[in-house]
Design a protein around this motif. Structure first.
Motif, PDB file in Angstrom:
ATOM      1  N   ARG A   1       0.846  -1.195   0.000  1.00 38.80           N
ATOM      2  CA  ARG A   1       0.000   0.000   0.000  1.00 38.80           C
ATOM      3  C   ARG A   1       0.878   1.240   0.000  1.00 38.80           C
ATOM      4  O   ARG A   1       1.310   1.685   1.057  1.00 38.80           O
ATOM      5  CB  ARG A   1      -0.902   0.004   1.232  1.00 38.80           C
ATOM      6  CG  ARG A   1      -1.920  -1.124   1.247  1.00 38.80           C
ATOM      7  CD  ARG A   1      -2.897  -1.038   2.416  1.00 38.80           C
ATOM      8  NE  ARG A   1      -3.123   0.312   2.879  1.00 38.80           N
ATOM      9  CZ  ARG A   1      -2.984   0.688   4.158  1.00 38.80           C
ATOM     10  NH1 ARG A   1      -2.611  -0.167   5.074  1.00 38.80           N
ATOM     11  NH2 ARG A   1      -3.214   1.935   4.507  1.00 38.80           N
ATOM     12  N   GLY A   2       1.100   1.805  -1.162  1.00 36.89           N
ATOM     13  CA  GLY A   2       1.950   2.971  -1.267  1.00 36.89           C
ATOM     14  C   GLY A   2       1.213   4.269  -1.505  1.00 36.89           C
ATOM     15  O   GLY A   2       1.846   5.294  -1.761  1.00 36.89           O
ATOM     16  N   GLU A   3      -0.103   4.258  -1.402  1.00 38.00           N
ATOM     17  CA  GLU A   3      -0.854   5.484  -1.651  1.00 38.00           C
ATOM     18  C   GLU A   3      -0.442   6.552  -0.639  1.00 38.00           C
ATOM     19  O   GLU A   3      -0.235   6.281   0.526  1.00 38.00           O
ATOM     20  CB  GLU A   3      -2.368   5.239  -1.591  1.00 38.00           C
ATOM     21  CG  GLU A   3      -2.907   4.796  -0.252  1.00 38.00           C
ATOM     22  CD  GLU A   3      -2.789   3.310   0.055  1.00 38.00           C
ATOM     23  OE1 GLU A   3      -3.112   2.929   1.184  1.00 38.00           O
ATOM     24  OE2 GLU A   3      -2.380   2.522  -0.814  1.00 38.00           O
ATOM     25  N   GLY A   4      -0.273   7.762  -1.158  1.00 42.84           N
ATOM     26  CA  GLY A   4       0.100   8.861  -0.284  1.00 42.84           C
ATOM     27  C   GLY A   4       1.600   9.044  -0.120  1.00 42.84           C
ATOM     28  O   GLY A   4       2.036   9.970   0.544  1.00 42.84           O
ATOM     29  N   PHE A   5       2.378   8.173  -0.716  1.00 46.29           N
ATOM     30  CA  PHE A   5       3.823   8.289  -0.607  1.00 46.29           C
ATOM     31  C   PHE A   5       4.391   8.754  -1.945  1.00 46.29           C
ATOM     32  O   PHE A   5       3.982   8.288  -3.008  1.00 46.29           O
ATOM     33  CB  PHE A   5       4.450   6.963  -0.188  1.00 46.29           C
ATOM     34  CG  PHE A   5       4.067   6.563   1.203  1.00 46.29           C
ATOM     35  CD1 PHE A   5       4.705   7.115   2.294  1.00 46.29           C
ATOM     36  CD2 PHE A   5       3.044   5.663   1.414  1.00 46.29           C
ATOM     37  CE1 PHE A   5       4.344   6.772   3.584  1.00 46.29           C
ATOM     38  CE2 PHE A   5       2.667   5.307   2.696  1.00 46.29           C
ATOM     39  CZ  PHE A   5       3.311   5.864   3.796  1.00 46.29           C
ATOM     40  N   ALA A   6       5.342   9.672  -1.880  1.00 45.88           N
ATOM     41  CA  ALA A   6       5.908  10.308  -3.067  1.00 45.88           C
ATOM     42  C   ALA A   6       6.650   9.308  -3.957  1.00 45.88           C
ATOM     43  O   ALA A   6       7.147   8.292  -3.494  1.00 45.88           O
ATOM     44  CB  ALA A   6       6.866  11.411  -2.647  1.00 45.88           C
ATOM     45  N   ARG A   7       6.716   9.655  -5.242  1.00 43.35           N
ATOM     46  CA  ARG A   7       7.471   8.865  -6.202  1.00 43.35           C
ATOM     47  C   ARG A   7       8.649   9.654  -6.753  1.00 43.35           C
ATOM     48  O   ARG A   7       9.486   9.112  -7.444  1.00 43.35           O
ATOM     49  CB  ARG A   7       6.591   8.438  -7.370  1.00 43.35           C
ATOM     50  CG  ARG A   7       5.494   7.488  -6.978  1.00 43.35           C
ATOM     51  CD  ARG A   7       4.588   7.233  -8.188  1.00 43.35           C
ATOM     52  NE  ARG A   7       3.411   6.493  -7.796  1.00 43.35           N
ATOM     53  CZ  ARG A   7       3.223   5.221  -8.077  1.00 43.35           C
ATOM     54  NH1 ARG A   7       4.110   4.547  -8.753  1.00 43.35           N
ATOM     55  NH2 ARG A   7       2.137   4.612  -7.701  1.00 43.35           N
ATOM     56  N   ASP A   8       8.702  10.927  -6.474  1.00 47.47           N
ATOM     57  CA  ASP A   8       9.763  11.777  -7.015  1.00 47.47           C
ATOM     58  C   ASP A   8      10.371  12.542  -5.855  1.00 47.47           C
ATOM     59  O   ASP A   8       9.697  13.324  -5.198  1.00 47.47           O
ATOM     60  CB  ASP A   8       9.181  12.747  -8.044  1.00 47.47           C
ATOM     61  CG  ASP A   8      10.258  13.559  -8.726  1.00 47.47           C
ATOM     62  OD1 ASP A   8      11.407  13.080  -8.809  1.00 47.47           O
ATOM     63  OD2 ASP A   8       9.968  14.683  -9.164  1.00 47.47           O
ATOM     64  N   CYS A   9      11.634  12.288  -5.590  1.00 48.30           N
ATOM     65  CA  CYS A   9      12.268  12.914  -4.434  1.00 48.30           C
ATOM     66  C   CYS A   9      13.740  13.170  -4.730  1.00 48.30           C
ATOM     67  O   CYS A   9      14.275  12.681  -5.714  1.00 48.30           O
ATOM     68  CB  CYS A   9      12.132  12.010  -3.213  1.00 48.30           C
ATOM     69  SG  CYS A   9      12.774  10.345  -3.488  1.00 48.30           S
ATOM     70  N   GLY A  10      14.367  13.900  -3.858  1.00 47.12           N
ATOM     71  CA  GLY A  10      15.774  14.214  -4.017  1.00 47.12           C
ATOM     72  C   GLY A  10      16.671  13.027  -3.705  1.00 47.12           C
ATOM     73  O   GLY A  10      16.263  12.073  -3.052  1.00 47.12           O
ATOM     74  N   VAL A  11      17.895  13.102  -4.179  1.00 42.06           N
ATOM     75  CA  VAL A  11      18.886  12.065  -3.921  1.00 42.06           C
ATOM     76  C   VAL A  11      19.791  12.542  -2.791  1.00 42.06           C
ATOM     77  O   VAL A  11      20.406  13.606  -2.897  1.00 42.06           O
ATOM     78  CB  VAL A  11      19.731  11.766  -5.182  1.00 42.06           C
ATOM     79  CG1 VAL A  11      20.823  10.763  -4.895  1.00 42.06           C
ATOM     80  CG2 VAL A  11      18.832  11.308  -6.316  1.00 42.06           C
ATOM     81  N   PRO A  12      19.877  11.788  -1.708  1.00 44.22           N
ATOM     82  CA  PRO A  12      20.733  12.212  -0.597  1.00 44.22           C
ATOM     83  C   PRO A  12      22.212  12.091  -0.961  1.00 44.22           C
ATOM     84  O   PRO A  12      22.616  11.193  -1.693  1.00 44.22           O
ATOM     85  CB  PRO A  12      20.370  11.258   0.543  1.00 44.22           C
ATOM     86  CG  PRO A  12      19.710  10.104  -0.111  1.00 44.22           C
ATOM     87  CD  PRO A  12      19.154  10.573  -1.411  1.00 44.22           C
ATOM     88  N   ALA A  13      22.995  13.011  -0.465  1.00 38.84           N
ATOM     89  CA  ALA A  13      24.442  12.972  -0.707  1.00 38.84           C
ATOM     90  C   ALA A  13      25.084  11.933   0.208  1.00 38.84           C
ATOM     91  O   ALA A  13      24.604  11.678   1.304  1.00 38.84           O
ATOM     92  CB  ALA A  13      25.040  14.343  -0.424  1.00 38.84           C
ATOM     93  N   VAL A  14      26.163  11.342  -0.288  1.00 40.94           N
ATOM     94  CA  VAL A  14      26.941  10.421   0.558  1.00 40.94           C
ATOM     95  C   VAL A  14      28.290  11.018   0.844  1.00 40.94           C
ATOM     96  O   VAL A  14      28.801  11.819   0.133  1.00 40.94           O
ATOM     97  CB  VAL A  14      27.119   9.022  -0.050  1.00 40.94           C
ATOM     98  CG1 VAL A  14      25.895   8.195   0.166  1.00 40.94           C
ATOM     99  CG2 VAL A  14      27.477   9.076  -1.501  1.00 40.94           C
TER     100      VAL A  14
END
Length: 179
Positions: free
Chosen positions: A166-179
């Motif tokens: 159940r992924g409704e309400g969760f984003a599909r496009d987000c930033g990439v965290p730096a390592v």
């Protein structure tokens, strides 16, 4: 109370003292994920173990890393999702940072071995042997034994019996965290 719901979700996820139930764990993690970083992390990891909702899982994991960029558990989860997305080279950077924070953590060592097996670069067997010596539980020991015996690296990754994700309400496009 969010902490109690998270704890109950974790128990169902692991099967510790209760029936192991991925769907129940997912529901409990979803209930507290907006307020609880570890619930976001565990939900993302649960979806990745089920090999589904990977874009949403990556976004949830990125949110945890934005809040705590040096959290070994969050780094490992982000890398694991990238492995599931068949991006082992990108995943390796997150595992290496996690390894610097927790040099003896068996899950991180296992995942570094997975990267090596997928890329053909390095000694995956050695990393899996090192992880086996420090395995967290019987499921991890069995998974590592299967890998050491030549089993497929990304199969049987401590998945629950299949259940609807159940992924409704969760984003599909987000930033990439730096390592």
């Amino acid at each position: 109370h969010p902490g109690a719901l998270f704890s109950l979700g974790y128990l169902h996820d692991r099967g510790w003292g209760v029936v192991r139930d991925g769907a129940m764990a997912q529901d409990l993690y979803i209930a507290v994920a907006p307020r609880e970083l570890m619930a976001k992390n565990n939900l993302a990891y649960l979806w990745a173990r089920q090999n589904g909702l990977l874009e949403q899982a990556l976004c949830l994991s990125a949110e945890t890393l934005a809040a705590e960029p040096d959290n070994m558990v969050f780094l490992d989860t982000y890398g694991f999702i990238l492995l599931r997305m068949n991006q082992p080279a990108r995943a390796d950077a997150y595992f290496r940072k996690a390894l610097k924070i927790a040099p003896d953590h068996p899950t991180v060592m296992e995942h570094i071995g997975d990267v090596m097996a997928m890329t053909g670069k390095g000694d995956a067997q050695e990393w899996w042997r090192r992880a086996t010596a420090k395995a967290l539980d019987d499921r991890q020991s069995a998974r590592l034994a299967a890998k050491l015996a030549g089993g497929a690296v990304m199969d049987g990754l401590d998945q629950h019996t299949p259940f609807p994700l159940r992924g409704e309400g969760f984003a599909r496009d987000c930033g990439v965290p730096a390592v």
